[in-house]
Design a protein around this motif. Sequence first.
Motif, PDB file in Angstrom:
ATOM      1  N   TRP A  74       0.821  -1.211   0.000  1.00  0.00           N
ATOM      2  CA  TRP A  74       0.000   0.000   0.000  1.00  0.00           C
ATOM      3  C   TRP A  74       0.857   1.264   0.000  1.00  0.00           C
ATOM      4  O   TRP A  74       0.593   2.217  -0.742  1.00  0.00           O
ATOM      5  CB  TRP A  74      -0.942  -0.010   1.204  1.00  0.00           C
ATOM      6  N   HIS A  75       1.899   1.289   0.823  1.00  0.00           N
ATOM      7  CA  HIS A  75       2.734   2.486   0.917  1.00  0.00           C
ATOM      8  C   HIS A  75       3.611   2.657  -0.330  1.00  0.00           C
ATOM      9  O   HIS A  75       3.936   3.787  -0.710  1.00  0.00           O
ATOM     10  CB  HIS A  75       3.596   2.442   2.176  1.00  0.00           C
ATOM     11  N   ILE A  76       3.996   1.563  -0.967  1.00  0.00           N
ATOM     12  CA  ILE A  76       4.714   1.676  -2.244  1.00  0.00           C
ATOM     13  C   ILE A  76       3.804   2.314  -3.290  1.00  0.00           C
ATOM     14  O   ILE A  76       4.215   3.211  -4.034  1.00  0.00           O
ATOM     15  CB  ILE A  76       5.207   0.296  -2.710  1.00  0.00           C
ATOM     16  N   TRP A  77       2.570   1.846  -3.347  1.00  0.00           N
ATOM     17  CA  TRP A  77       1.613   2.421  -4.295  1.00  0.00           C
ATOM     18  C   TRP A  77       1.353   3.899  -3.973  1.00  0.00           C
ATOM     19  O   TRP A  77       1.265   4.740  -4.870  1.00  0.00           O
ATOM     20  CB  TRP A  77       0.314   1.631  -4.255  1.00  0.00           C
ATOM     21  N   LYS A  78       1.232   4.218  -2.700  1.00  0.00           N
ATOM     22  CA  LYS A  78       0.983   5.599  -2.287  1.00  0.00           C
ATOM     23  C   LYS A  78       2.168   6.496  -2.663  1.00  0.00           C
ATOM     24  O   LYS A  78       1.969   7.625  -3.138  1.00  0.00           O
ATOM     25  CB  LYS A  78       0.734   5.648  -0.781  1.00  0.00           C
ATOM     26  N   ALA A  79       3.392   6.012  -2.458  1.00  0.00           N
ATOM     27  CA  ALA A  79       4.580   6.790  -2.818  1.00  0.00           C
ATOM     28  C   ALA A  79       4.641   7.014  -4.322  1.00  0.00           C
ATOM     29  O   ALA A  79       5.018   8.093  -4.796  1.00  0.00           O
ATOM     30  CB  ALA A  79       5.841   6.075  -2.335  1.00  0.00           C
ATOM     31  N   ARG A  80       4.258   5.988  -5.081  1.00  0.00           N
ATOM     32  CA  ARG A  80       4.250   6.105  -6.540  1.00  0.00           C
ATOM     33  C   ARG A  80       3.240   7.156  -6.987  1.00  0.00           C
ATOM     34  O   ARG A  80       3.518   7.977  -7.868  1.00  0.00           O
ATOM     35  CB  ARG A  80       3.949   4.744  -7.151  1.00  0.00           C
ATOM     36  N   CYS A  81       2.033   7.148  -6.370  1.00  0.00           N
ATOM     37  CA  CYS A  81       1.007   8.123  -6.736  1.00  0.00           C
ATOM     38  C   CYS A  81       1.437   9.544  -6.363  1.00  0.00           C
ATOM     39  O   CYS A  81       1.183  10.492  -7.113  1.00  0.00           O
ATOM     40  CB  CYS A  81      -0.313   7.773  -6.057  1.00  0.00           C
ATOM     41  N   ASN A  82       2.063   9.704  -5.212  1.00  0.00           N
ATOM     42  CA  ASN A  82       2.556  11.025  -4.817  1.00  0.00           C
ATOM     43  C   ASN A  82       3.618  11.529  -5.781  1.00  0.00           C
ATOM     44  O   ASN A  82       3.711  12.729  -6.053  1.00  0.00           O
ATOM     45  CB  ASN A  82       3.129  10.971  -3.397  1.00  0.00           C
ATOM     46  N   PHE A  83       4.413  10.614  -6.293  1.00  0.00           N
ATOM     47  CA  PHE A  83       5.449  10.977  -7.257  1.00  0.00           C
ATOM     48  C   PHE A  83       4.829  11.415  -8.586  1.00  0.00           C
ATOM     49  O   PHE A  83       5.218  12.430  -9.167  1.00  0.00           O
ATOM     50  CB  PHE A  83       6.392   9.790  -7.476  1.00  0.00           C
ATOM     51  N   VAL A  84       3.844  10.653  -9.048  1.00  0.00           N
ATOM     52  CA  VAL A  84       3.253  10.917 -10.363  1.00  0.00           C
ATOM     53  C   VAL A  84       2.354  12.142 -10.333  1.00  0.00           C
ATOM     54  O   VAL A  84       2.433  13.013 -11.203  1.00  0.00           O
ATOM     55  CB  VAL A  84       2.465   9.681 -10.850  1.00  0.00           C
ATOM     56  N   PHE A  85       1.483  12.236  -9.319  1.00  0.00           N
ATOM     57  CA  PHE A  85       0.452  13.264  -9.327  1.00  0.00           C
ATOM     58  C   PHE A  85       0.828  14.523  -8.549  1.00  0.00           C
ATOM     59  O   PHE A  85       0.337  15.609  -8.877  1.00  0.00           O
ATOM     60  CB  PHE A  85      -0.852  12.694  -8.772  1.00  0.00           C
ATOM     61  N   ASP A  86       1.681  14.395  -7.530  1.00  0.00           N
ATOM     62  CA  ASP A  86       2.036  15.556  -6.708  1.00  0.00           C
ATOM     63  C   ASP A  86       3.491  15.974  -6.868  1.00  0.00           C
ATOM     64  O   ASP A  86       3.951  16.887  -6.163  1.00  0.00           O
ATOM     65  CB  ASP A  86       1.748  15.263  -5.229  1.00  0.00           C
ATOM     66  N   ASN A  87       4.219  15.284  -7.759  1.00  0.00           N
ATOM     67  CA  ASN A  87       5.610  15.633  -8.042  1.00  0.00           C
ATOM     68  C   ASN A  87       6.487  15.564  -6.784  1.00  0.00           C
ATOM     69  O   ASN A  87       7.418  16.341  -6.615  1.00  0.00           O
ATOM     70  CB  ASN A  87       5.694  17.033  -8.662  1.00  0.00           C
ATOM     71  N   LYS A  88       6.182  14.616  -5.894  1.00  0.00           N
ATOM     72  CA  LYS A  88       6.961  14.442  -4.672  1.00  0.00           C
ATOM     73  C   LYS A  88       8.009  13.355  -4.886  1.00  0.00           C
ATOM     74  O   LYS A  88       7.713  12.293  -5.427  1.00  0.00           O
ATOM     75  CB  LYS A  88       6.050  14.062  -3.501  1.00  0.00           C
ATOM     76  N   SER A  89       9.227  13.628  -4.466  1.00  0.00           N
ATOM     77  CA  SER A  89      10.303  12.642  -4.620  1.00  0.00           C
ATOM     78  C   SER A  89      10.045  11.446  -3.708  1.00  0.00           C
ATOM     79  O   SER A  89       9.386  11.555  -2.672  1.00  0.00           O
ATOM     80  CB  SER A  89      11.655  13.270  -4.292  1.00  0.00           C
ATOM     81  N   ILE A  90      10.577  10.298  -4.104  1.00  0.00           N
ATOM     82  CA  ILE A  90      10.385   9.065  -3.344  1.00  0.00           C
ATOM     83  C   ILE A  90      11.579   8.826  -2.436  1.00  0.00           C
ATOM     84  O   ILE A  90      12.725   8.809  -2.897  1.00  0.00           O
ATOM     85  CB  ILE A  90      10.195   7.872  -4.289  1.00  0.00           C
ATOM     86  N   SER A  91      11.301   8.656  -1.156  1.00  0.00           N
ATOM     87  CA  SER A  91      12.343   8.345  -0.178  1.00  0.00           C
ATOM     88  C   SER A  91      12.077   6.955   0.401  1.00  0.00           C
ATOM     89  O   SER A  91      11.134   6.779   1.180  1.00  0.00           O
ATOM     90  CB  SER A  91      12.352   9.381   0.956  1.00  0.00           C
ATOM     91  N   PRO A  92      12.864   5.943   0.014  1.00  0.00           N
ATOM     92  CA  PRO A  92      12.648   4.601   0.572  1.00  0.00           C
ATOM     93  C   PRO A  92      12.655   4.574   2.092  1.00  0.00           C
ATOM     94  O   PRO A  92      11.857   3.846   2.704  1.00  0.00           O
ATOM     95  CB  PRO A  92      13.807   3.789  -0.018  1.00  0.00           C
ATOM     96  N   ASN A  93      13.535   5.366   2.716  1.00  0.00           N
ATOM     97  CA  ASN A  93      13.583   5.378   4.182  1.00  0.00           C
ATOM     98  C   ASN A  93      12.281   5.902   4.770  1.00  0.00           C
ATOM     99  O   ASN A  93      11.783   5.379   5.778  1.00  0.00           O
ATOM    100  CB  ASN A  93      14.754   6.236   4.660  1.00  0.00           C
ATOM    101  N   GLN A  94      11.710   6.928   4.152  1.00  0.00           N
ATOM    102  CA  GLN A  94      10.446   7.468   4.642  1.00  0.00           C
ATOM    103  C   GLN A  94       9.316   6.469   4.449  1.00  0.00           C
ATOM    104  O   GLN A  94       8.431   6.342   5.301  1.00  0.00           O
ATOM    105  CB  GLN A  94      10.123   8.775   3.909  1.00  0.00           C
ATOM    106  N   VAL A  95       9.345   5.757   3.344  1.00  0.00           N
ATOM    107  CA  VAL A  95       8.320   4.731   3.094  1.00  0.00           C
ATOM    108  C   VAL A  95       8.410   3.634   4.146  1.00  0.00           C
ATOM    109  O   VAL A  95       7.397   3.160   4.667  1.00  0.00           O
ATOM    110  CB  VAL A  95       8.472   4.146   1.681  1.00  0.00           C
ATOM    111  N   ILE A  96       9.629   3.225   4.479  1.00  0.00           N
ATOM    112  CA  ILE A  96       9.821   2.183   5.491  1.00  0.00           C
ATOM    113  C   ILE A  96       9.269   2.632   6.844  1.00  0.00           C
ATOM    114  O   ILE A  96       8.598   1.866   7.552  1.00  0.00           O
ATOM    115  CB  ILE A  96      11.310   1.817   5.605  1.00  0.00           C
TER     116      ILE A  96
END
Length: 225
Positions: free
Chosen positions: A154-176
């Motif tokens: 779920w959080h991987i999908w959420k990070a992907r959506c934030n990246f695509v739609f909100d132009n937010k960078s992906i931080s693996p540590n933050q996702v963890i």
Amino acid sequence: MNGRSVRLWQDKWFLSIPAGKLTPIGDVRVSRNMRVSTMISETSGNWDIDAIKPLISVEDCDAIQDTCIGDILRDDRIVWPANRNGKYSVEFVEHLLLSCPWVEPIWFGDPLNYRVNRTNVSNLPAWVSSFFGSNLGSKEELARILSYVAFTCWHIWKARCNFVFDNKSISPNQVIMSIFTSVNGFLGASRTPEGRSQRVQTALVPPACWSPPSPFFMKLNVDAS
């Protein structure tokens, strides 16, 4: 995709790396207007990135090689990626949740310490079902592991959506950290102070029913919302 309208170093043109675009190694000057099409062989239609290999990391190089080019005769556009046979299917979900290079440190970094073996992942339902056939210990331990699997996806999908739609960078540590917080909150809310599941406890409690108030008392129900 022919890559003629996509800038190689400036545009976010693939999701397999956190930045979404290539980052040159060190203090190297690159052409801002260089197009992705220059990295596609006109004869074979495959990637030809030998010219930029010394300028990018191994992870970025692998990400490019894993990216499907598609029909080079068509103009660039934003689409739901298709398979190699040109058909759209849920196999994209397996790639997104398990095979993308940026998700591997998330699976390995959370408490599961799970290293994804791409060759053993045929489809997502079969992969999840494989946990039930494994010797993972007690039912409580299996529930804990499946909770991490569910919240990680779920959080991987959420990070992907934030990246695509909100132009937010992906931080693996933050996702963890988000996964850890969600699982702890879920497991904490699912158990009583004695450690028993609320589902088991509520099954032993008789259903509530209305009863009239005692004599000389009046009962008034209100909607607190």
